[in-house]
Write an enzyme that holds these catalytic residues in place. Structure first.
Site, PDB file in Angstrom:
ATOM      1  CG  HIS C  18      62.517  21.572  87.865  1.00 20.99           C
ATOM      2  ND1 HIS C  18      61.557  20.969  87.089  1.00 20.99           N
ATOM      3  CD2 HIS C  18      62.329  21.083  89.119  1.00 20.99           C
ATOM      4  CE1 HIS C  18      60.838  20.137  87.826  1.00 20.99           C
ATOM      5  NE2 HIS C  18      61.267  20.202  89.070  1.00 20.99           N
ATOM      6  CE  LYS C  42      56.642  10.043  90.970  1.00 21.32           C
ATOM      7  NZ  LYS C  42      56.149  11.264  91.634  1.00 21.32           N
ATOM      8  NE  ARG C  91      57.356  23.371  94.818  1.00 20.02           N
ATOM      9  CZ  ARG C  91      56.045  23.150  94.858  1.00 20.02           C
ATOM     10  NH1 ARG C  91      55.230  23.965  94.228  1.00 20.02           N
ATOM     11  NH2 ARG C  91      55.551  22.113  95.516  1.00 20.02           N
ATOM     12  CB  SER C 128      56.563  18.214  87.410  1.00 22.43           C
ATOM     13  OG  SER C 128      57.849  18.765  87.232  1.00 22.43           O
TER      14      SER C 128
END
Lengths: 163, 163, 163, 163, 163, 163
Positions: C18, C42, C91, C128
């Protein structure tokens, strides 16, 4: 529903993967036209006549097949023969996007619909290109192509070597 | 050729992308059964009855459509109703492999064939999940879903907020 | 050109990947708003306040960064703050299609443009989720996250274990 | 070369695809440790003991297999047991990126190398998840799993239904 | 376990990405044969002898490497030299399917197993083709290839320009 | 922020997809340089001058566009003109990895940043190659290219046929 579909390809040469797609399409349409592309661009291994003969021998157990040739745009072939459905096999993700692009173009150009069928996993690692590469160096391709194609590949590459 | 196909889905709710696939399939089969899955696993936004009503209103311009519900395996539904063809839309590569996996499983389990159609590029970025996400926060989803679905989404999320 | 962009995310927690994207975006815009999503859906590992603190400490070497929070639709945040450009890191292929879908939806909903930057290959295997998985079992994540995040992960999971 | 490798998984339950990968790995290493993950996160269908029993019965024709269980990080398991090689099967593109991410993380964390083998095309459309889905609704999964797994799935879902 | 593997390629020229794969394979086998393909099809930039020399200089820090050349089918090379394992690097999804196809063909033709290793992310954007393209126009490729390759590329393209 | 970007391509010929990307980039930069690659490698359909003319006519509604030509490396062009940002359109997954590879190489070679924009779904099935293929056989490409390109393609292929 007009129960005719066209299954197009270069078939240079026909493999067991192509035969699987043709059999599955033939089971769901009254007539299935297998359309063999002349392919003016790149030099095929087999001449158009030979490719058609090999297709014929590989599909003569199917009663509702017709084998035709074409050149130019597939949508023109479809329009001239009043066919609204194309059937294509999908083996892998790498086929997917160029096939989708072609299908969307054909739909936009002439309202022709493409039905994709999932190639049997047994044939998912087959391509005419890979089969020719293996046969060129004398590898055994009999599990991957119909018997007549196997013989033709052997003859073709023997001829090349003796030159 | 038995000219019946089934177009299965959860349709929670039906989007313009689903309608596009249904219209294109309906044009090539005598009867098209749209089969709405009860989906016991995850909690849908709309109850089965409501999903069927929204499907019905979104497809009432098509004469050869029947809307049914099912639970359990799609191949059992196909066998019970003597249908040998499933039609599915393909939007993107990420759909492709799980769809191929399902198609090969259904072929292996019951000889059921899946025909994939390429979703119109206009709808390629649509999914029920994304539409619900946008609607949940009051975004305008009218370009993406039929009018009745748009109203239902608004009512559903207004109800949620007033609780 | 209005030289403001927004770089949105959940940042639970911020990783070196990030930070790489934020640094590269900050170099090309006068102001870069890093927008941290509350994410009601979530359960995050870190509370919103803590995620913002960690973002702040990881980016305090950059002069033209502002860190804000938001909930709801990103396009509403953009409209309220008069920002027309979103910057996102890409990515891998598996990110690509859902990111494209979001970008096309945001363009359609509010004319917001998304600029994707290619994450440095050094960080291409970072997420993450994977970092949290490794930290949960006591693995060393110091090469993958800023120092303060490393400490916070250790404290968080030590607290969990002592309960 | 230390000729030991580990083949990790949840094996909930073991499929013919897993057995294919295990057989192929066992042919090239002196010892192959099949490591069954306890998987604290999501609720498995079969308890760890039962998954190990089913693995044992599916691989008892192989002389150089050991079946162990583990929890936590795979790299910790590798370090504790002095194993430097992990073997994983690759079925499809959708597996590929998350597997690559894990392999690169494991190499970075502990120098553990991952060797990927291409799953036989016959099993390329198999996954434990799909097999469980089919079995849950009474579909015949005998072509996809070892006989003992087939019986266990039938018993498991019969028990669920009678509740 | 017969602890020999072959790492095949055209190596036109060898890059740091290739060296990374060779080093990682060499660490896990007693002998590693690096097999340099003559490649009769397309015109390589470097002759076979030069490609072998560059491979040799790039890998002379490794004690258990042998550099051989071959033409024709890789499986014939494997059979003649009694090698049952091929090691290949995987950089990206676009490599994946053609590599899988080749691996499945080689397994079918001669029982040869392919172990894929994940190329280090640092090298994931490297390919011989891209390196040659950059060097052709005088770009600095020293971070991407071994020093001797860097010199050879400079000499090769200087010679081309002076013609 | 230096508000200049370059949008490079071969543009053989420019399509509505290219124009979409150029318009979206032009909206967010003060100056947008459209850089038309001479492309010494493969034989283009249109000469460089003609490609530039067609680009000019397709973008003359945009005030902040400059159309330049270049050969060699894009990063050299960027350095010579002091431009630090490249804008590229992404249509599909198959574009993605080679584009990412190029972007990472350009960043490594010269610190040049690439911003990718998601092509409008309406144009996602367009490519210069497919458009030329359709036009070659007399198909109607007017929905896919600007009017002047449509005329040029017709003239070009008519000339070819009359030879």
């Amino acid at each position: 529903m007009s129960s005719v579909a066209v299954c197009p390809g270069t078939f240079d040469p026909v493999t067991n993967g192509h035969v699987d797609v043709i059999e599955r399409a033939a089971a769901h349409f009254e007539r299935l036209i297998v359309a063999c592309l002349r392919n003016v661009g790149k030099q095929p291994l087999f001449q158009l006549d030979r490719r058609v003969e090999l297709l014929r021998s590989a599909t003569d157990h199917l009663g509702n097949i017709e084998i035709w040739t074409f050149e130019g745009l597939l949508v023109d072939f479809c329009r001239q023969n009043d066919v609204g459905i194309v059937v294509r096999g999908l083996r892998a993700v790498s086929d997917f996007e160029s096939e989708l692009e072609m299908a969307q173009m054909n739909h936009r150009l002439a309202g022709v619909e493409t039905f994709f069928v999932a190639t049997s996993p047994l044939h998912s690692f087959l391509s005419s290109t890979l089969v020719k590469e293996v046969a060129r160096f004398g590898g055994d391709v009999s599990p991957f192509v119909p018997p007549a194609v196997c013989d033709s590949l052997r003859a073709q590459f023997a001829a090349n070597r003796s030159v």
